[in-house]
Write a protein that holds these residues in place. Structure first.
Motif, PDB file in Angstrom:
ATOM      1  N   ASN A   1       0.811  -1.215   0.000  1.00  0.00           N
ATOM      2  CA  ASN A   1       0.000   0.000   0.000  1.00  0.00           C
ATOM      3  C   ASN A   1       0.848   1.270   0.000  1.00  0.00           C
ATOM      4  OD1 ASN A   1      -2.139  -1.744   0.040  1.00  0.00           O
ATOM      5  ND2 ASN A   1      -2.803  -1.275   2.110  1.00  0.00           N
TER       6      ASN A   1
ATOM      7  N   TRP B   1      -0.004   3.918  -5.850  1.00  0.00           N
ATOM      8  CA  TRP B   1      -0.977   3.649  -4.786  1.00  0.00           C
ATOM      9  C   TRP B   1      -2.027   4.765  -4.722  1.00  0.00           C
ATOM     10  CZ3 TRP B   1      -3.574   0.967  -1.351  1.00  0.00           C
ATOM     11  CH2 TRP B   1      -4.073   1.570  -0.194  1.00  0.00           C
TER      12      TRP B   1
ATOM     13  N   LYS C   1      -5.925   3.570  -5.697  1.00  0.00           N
ATOM     14  CA  LYS C   1      -6.590   2.997  -4.516  1.00  0.00           C
ATOM     15  C   LYS C   1      -8.088   3.283  -4.452  1.00  0.00           C
ATOM     16  CE  LYS C   1      -5.356   6.931  -1.543  1.00  0.00           C
ATOM     17  NZ  LYS C   1      -4.608   7.337  -0.321  1.00  0.00           N
TER      18      LYS C   1
END
Length: 255
Positions: A188, A246, A250
């Motif tokens: 992440n 990310w 996301k």
């Protein structure tokens, strides 16, 4: 509080959800495909893109235009919706996607996967990008649900217990490799480990997503979870580039 449709891998919007606008998070449902680093991007496979996968068939097209993948396993089971579609491998249905390409065996590379685990134990291989079939010539992720790196060898090539992942939760998982020796793993967008390995070049190149190279159709070692995106770079991504990927992707998964 808004209901985040899409935070759980198997959650899909019902008619009741779609008729109750106050409970929808439209950023999670109709988020665009997102933004990502394009420098050094050699292959990009995305289940949600109609240009990459039509929803049927055994070809996964490379959005970067370099190397399509062929399914050599079971019939693909596509779940999710809009821009959060994924291949499910959690109910005894195990497609796995393969190709041969020298670039996948190079020493300065980065591999990015967006996936979740069901928490199954055992040798569950999410992907393997390899230069050969002997010791130190693989670059694989194994999650069970402990994240590990496998170079197909001893502790000099493998790296266990990097992080523990929560079952049924989406993750961005990235590893960067420099000169076959310097390995950095990210979860992440954040580095969770930096290691010195003794990998080597077998002179070839190949990829297997959803299984291992070594076991082929052996269902004991396939990935048991789901995956939505794979990006392969012929360079070592910086921490800033991993973080940008990310941040740029996301929202598709309600993260």
């Amino acid at each position: 509080m808004a209901k985040l449709i899409g935070t759980a891998p198997n959650q899909v919007p019902t008619n009741a959800d779609l008729g109750t606008m106050a409970y929808l998070d439209y950023d999670a449902i109709i988020a665009p495909l997102g933004t990502y680093t394009t420098s050094g991007l050699y292959s990009y496979w995305d289940v949600s893109s109609g240009d990459s996968y039509s929803g049927l068939g055994n070809t996964l097209f490379d959005l970067a235009g370099n190397q399509n993948l062929t399914n050599s396993g079971d019939i693909p089971d596509v779940r999710g919706y809009v821009n959060a579609k994924y291949f499910s491998q959690s109910a005894g249905n195990y497609p796995y996607w393969t190709a041969s390409n020298r670039n996948y065996g190079l020493g300065n590379v980065s591999i990015e996967m967006w996936a979740f685990t069901t928490g199954s134990t055992g040798d569950d291989y999410l992907c393997n990008f390899y230069s050969g079939t002997t010791t130190g010539q693989s670059r694989a992720f194994r999650i069970n649900p402990i994240l590990g790196f496998v170079g197909n060898g001893s502790s000099d090539q493998d790296q266990g217990s990097i992080a523990t992942l929560t079952s049924n939760q989406w993750y961005q998982i990235v590893f960067t490799l420099s000169g076959y020796t310097n390995l950095v793993v990210y979860v992440n967008g954040v580095a969770v480990g930096s290691f010195t390995k003794s990998l080597n070049d077998g002179g070839g190149g190949g990829v297997n997503i959803g299984n291992t190279y070594w076991y082929g159709v052996n269902h004991a070692n396939v990935w048991k979870g789901g995956w939505a995106i794979s990006r392969f770079y012929t360079k070592t991504l910086s921490s800033g580039e991993v973080s940008a990927n990310w941040d740029g992707t996301k929202k598709r998964f309600g993260l």
